[in-house]
Design a protein around this motif. Structure first.
Motif, mmCIF file in Angstrom:
data_model
loop_
_atom_site.group_PDB
_atom_site.id
_atom_site.type_symbol
_atom_site.label_atom_id
_atom_site.label_comp_id
_atom_site.label_asym_id
_atom_site.label_seq_id
_atom_site.Cartn_x
_atom_site.Cartn_y
_atom_site.Cartn_z
ATOM 1 N N LYS A 200 8.148 3.048 -4.733
ATOM 2 C CA LYS A 200 7.685 3.407 -3.403
ATOM 3 C C LYS A 200 6.586 4.455 -3.526
ATOM 4 O O LYS A 200 6.515 5.196 -4.513
ATOM 5 C CB LYS A 200 8.829 3.936 -2.535
ATOM 6 C CG LYS A 200 9.373 5.291 -2.959
ATOM 7 C CD LYS A 200 10.441 5.777 -1.993
ATOM 8 C CE LYS A 200 10.996 7.140 -2.430
ATOM 9 N NZ LYS A 200 12.039 7.632 -1.492
ATOM 10 N N GLU B 167 6.107 5.774 4.136
ATOM 11 C CA GLU B 167 6.248 5.252 2.786
ATOM 12 C C GLU B 167 6.475 3.746 2.817
ATOM 13 O O GLU B 167 7.066 3.214 3.758
ATOM 14 C CB GLU B 167 7.407 5.927 2.049
ATOM 15 C CG GLU B 167 7.172 7.397 1.738
ATOM 16 C CD GLU B 167 8.306 8.012 0.943
ATOM 17 O OE1 GLU B 167 8.048 8.957 0.180
ATOM 18 O OE2 GLU B 167 9.456 7.548 1.087
ATOM 19 N N VAL B 168 6.010 3.078 1.794
ATOM 20 C CA VAL B 168 6.212 1.642 1.648
ATOM 21 C C VAL B 168 6.747 1.384 0.246
ATOM 22 O O VAL B 168 6.352 2.041 -0.717
ATOM 23 C CB VAL B 168 4.893 0.862 1.883
ATOM 24 C CG1 VAL B 168 3.823 1.282 0.883
ATOM 25 C CG2 VAL B 168 5.127 -0.639 1.808
ATOM 26 N N SER C 184 2.993 0.711 8.156
ATOM 27 C CA SER C 184 2.803 2.156 8.297
ATOM 28 C C SER C 184 3.284 2.662 9.650
ATOM 29 O O SER C 184 3.542 3.857 9.809
ATOM 30 C CB SER C 184 1.331 2.521 8.098
ATOM 31 O OG SER C 184 0.529 1.987 9.142
ATOM 32 N N LEU D 202 0.150 -3.883 5.070
ATOM 33 C CA LEU D 202 0.318 -2.457 4.780
ATOM 34 C C LEU D 202 0.139 -1.614 6.039
ATOM 35 O O LEU D 202 0.935 -0.707 6.317
ATOM 36 C CB LEU D 202 -0.687 -2.021 3.715
ATOM 37 C CG LEU D 202 -0.448 -2.516 2.286
ATOM 38 C CD1 LEU D 202 -1.651 -2.201 1.407
ATOM 39 C CD2 LEU D 202 0.810 -1.887 1.697
ATOM 40 N N GLN D 203 -0.888 -1.902 6.814
ATOM 41 C CA GLN D 203 -1.159 -1.121 8.020
ATOM 42 C C GLN D 203 -0.058 -1.297 9.058
ATOM 43 O O GLN D 203 0.307 -0.339 9.752
ATOM 44 C CB GLN D 203 -2.513 -1.524 8.597
ATOM 45 C CG GLN D 203 -3.690 -1.129 7.714
ATOM 46 C CD GLN D 203 -5.009 -1.676 8.218
ATOM 47 O OE1 GLN D 203 -5.045 -2.685 8.927
ATOM 48 N NE2 GLN D 203 -6.105 -1.025 7.860
ATOM 49 N N TYR E 224 3.302 6.569 -0.787
ATOM 50 C CA TYR E 224 2.778 6.753 0.556
ATOM 51 C C TYR E 224 1.882 5.574 0.924
ATOM 52 O O TYR E 224 0.971 5.203 0.179
ATOM 53 C CB TYR E 224 2.002 8.060 0.660
ATOM 54 C CG TYR E 224 2.888 9.277 0.739
ATOM 55 C CD1 TYR E 224 3.637 9.543 1.880
ATOM 56 C CD2 TYR E 224 2.982 10.163 -0.334
ATOM 57 C CE1 TYR E 224 4.463 10.650 1.955
ATOM 58 C CE2 TYR E 224 3.807 11.279 -0.266
ATOM 59 C CZ TYR E 224 4.543 11.509 0.881
ATOM 60 O OH TYR E 224 5.363 12.606 0.950
ATOM 61 N N ASN E 225 2.136 5.015 2.092
ATOM 62 C CA ASN E 225 1.390 3.844 2.547
ATOM 63 C C ASN E 225 -0.099 4.158 2.686
ATOM 64 O O ASN E 225 -0.955 3.316 2.399
ATOM 65 C CB ASN E 225 1.959 3.365 3.886
ATOM 66 C CG ASN E 225 1.566 1.941 4.207
ATOM 67 O OD1 ASN E 225 0.460 1.515 3.939
ATOM 68 N ND2 ASN E 225 2.488 1.197 4.800
ATOM 69 N N LEU F 45 6.743 -6.251 0.467
ATOM 70 C CA LEU F 45 6.411 -4.913 0.936
ATOM 71 C C LEU F 45 7.406 -4.566 2.030
ATOM 72 O O LEU F 45 7.580 -5.331 2.977
ATOM 73 C CB LEU F 45 4.980 -4.857 1.476
ATOM 74 C CG LEU F 45 3.870 -5.419 0.579
ATOM 75 C CD1 LEU F 45 2.518 -5.264 1.261
ATOM 76 C CD2 LEU F 45 3.870 -4.747 -0.775
ATOM 77 N N CYS G 2 -2.253 3.458 -0.343
ATOM 78 C CA CYS G 2 -2.594 2.049 -0.560
ATOM 79 C C CYS G 2 -3.699 1.599 0.395
ATOM 80 O O CYS G 2 -4.626 0.887 -0.002
ATOM 81 C CB CYS G 2 -1.359 1.176 -0.382
ATOM 82 S SG CYS G 2 -0.081 1.417 -1.629
ATOM 83 N N CYS G 3 -3.598 2.017 1.655
ATOM 84 C CA CYS G 3 -4.615 1.619 2.635
ATOM 85 C C CYS G 3 -5.984 2.182 2.278
ATOM 86 O O CYS G 3 -7.014 1.531 2.500
ATOM 87 C CB CYS G 3 -4.198 2.071 4.031
ATOM 88 S SG CYS G 3 -2.730 1.227 4.682
ATOM 89 N N SER H 22 9.391 -1.367 4.556
ATOM 90 C CA SER H 22 9.470 -0.005 5.097
ATOM 91 C C SER H 22 10.692 0.107 5.992
ATOM 92 O O SER H 22 10.996 -0.814 6.762
ATOM 93 C CB SER H 22 8.213 0.355 5.902
ATOM 94 O OG SER H 22 7.106 0.563 5.057
#
Length: 330
Positions: free
Chosen positions: A86, A28-29, A23, A19-20, A88-89, A41, A92-93, A43
């Motif tokens: 989708k 967005e992911v 980003s 995820l990171q 915002y990443n 996942l 999730c983080c 992007s």
């Protein structure tokens, strides 16, 4: 209807690193689940100059991916469902802020109710248009469109994260999601005749001297590979800090350079550094690089028994690299 995933403690950091790293490509992911087979996942930035995805196979999770279908819904084939959404990443983080006390993660993708008209060939017009574009690109690419006419495309309506922490503490996060199209940039392996394979620590040693540089230049020759960056030190005197590193091809696991010609590629360093960070956290054995001439995408990829990752970055045209004009991926 819901898809259930269980992430064991020893693999939470790998999932968070994915995820990171994504980003750095876009804020967005997208989550794309191909039934009970795998979770991807993905992007893609707005300029379509960088794209990346990490795919987790079913055996990455501590339990097989489970599809729960209410009795009121018609029966479905779990291997013919594609769920997508989708968000915002950063949201999730933020779920993994207290990762040090988390023992396992159970997350659920809640799906919209299934209807018989949810087939791909009867879905929204944007998805149909994109599928035609993908099919037209298959004539020049070795990739295949992973979506067939019999697949059911479902939008997710919510992501539910349950963090099982120390002392029997359960933390639950509910995230609202948005709809998205299935965008699958395809890389033309037939045109990218140049290829190299290196150990993960080799790429780490190359990128270690890179500090605050927006772009990185790679020069590939028959004898060595050279990396260069330039960073402005002062806006007043316009001084530059030039960093250069080179290594011989014998340090590479595999190296194929078409026609033994010298090739220079200039592309963004930010996405590449985050890809290397993900490879380090996931402890992958090697990294593959496919490339052609300047102005065409370069592909960084890695693969492990239960996961794989690909980063596709646009490069500058050889004759316009000084003008900072890059070419879109698709």
């Amino acid at each position: 209807m819901e898809l259930h995933y269980e992430i064991p403690c020893e693999r939470i950091r790998v999932f968070l690193a994915a995820l990171q790293s994504l980003s750095a490509i876009d804020k967005e992911v997208s989550f794309e689940s191909e039934g009970t087979k795998q979770l991807t996942l993905r992007s893609i930035n707005d300029a379509q100059s960088a794209a990346g995805h990490v795919t987790f196979a079913s055996d990455f999770f501590s339990k097989p991916i489970h599809l729960h279908v209410p009795s009121s819904q018609p029966p479905l084939r779990a291997d013919r469902i594609i769920a997508k959404c989708k968000l915002y990443n950063k949201l999730c983080c933020n779920v993994f802020r207290s990762i040090s006390i988390v023992q396992s993660v159970h997350f659920v993708i809640r799906l919209e109710p299934f209807h018989s008209d949810s087939k791909f060939n009867e879905s929204d017009s944007r998805s149909r248009k994109r599928r035609r574009e993908i099919e037209s690109e298959q004539t020049s690419s070795s990739d295949e469109c992973p979506v067939s006419a019999g697949d059911s495309i479902l939008d997710a309506i919510e992501l539910i994260w349950e963090l099982h922490c120390d002392h029997d503490i359960l933390k639950t996060h509910r995230l609202q999601v948005g709809t998205c199209d299935l965008l699958r940039p395809l890389f033309d392996y037939d045109a990218a005749l140049n290829r190299l394979v290196m150990h993960q620590h080799t790429l780490a040693s190359i990128l270690d001297p890179v500090r605050h540089a927006n772009e990185i230049r790679f020069t590939f020759s028959s004898s060595h590979v050279r990396m260069e960056t330039s960073v402005a030190q002062s806006a007043k005197d316009k001084s530059l800090l030039h960093t250069e590193a080179a290594f011989e091809i014998r340090e590479l696991t595999e190296y194929e350079l078409h026609k033994n010609e010298t090739i220079e590629l200039v592309f963004s360093s930010r996405e590449l550094k985050t890809f290397q960070t993900f490879c380090k956290v996931s402890d992958v054995p090697s990294i593959s690089v496919h490339f052609d001439l300047g102005g065409r995408p370069i592909l960084f990829s890695t693969q492990a028994p239960s996961m794989s990752a690909e980063w596709m970055l646009s490069t500058l045209e050889s004759d316009v690299s000084k003008s900072q004009e890059s070419k879109e991926l698709f």
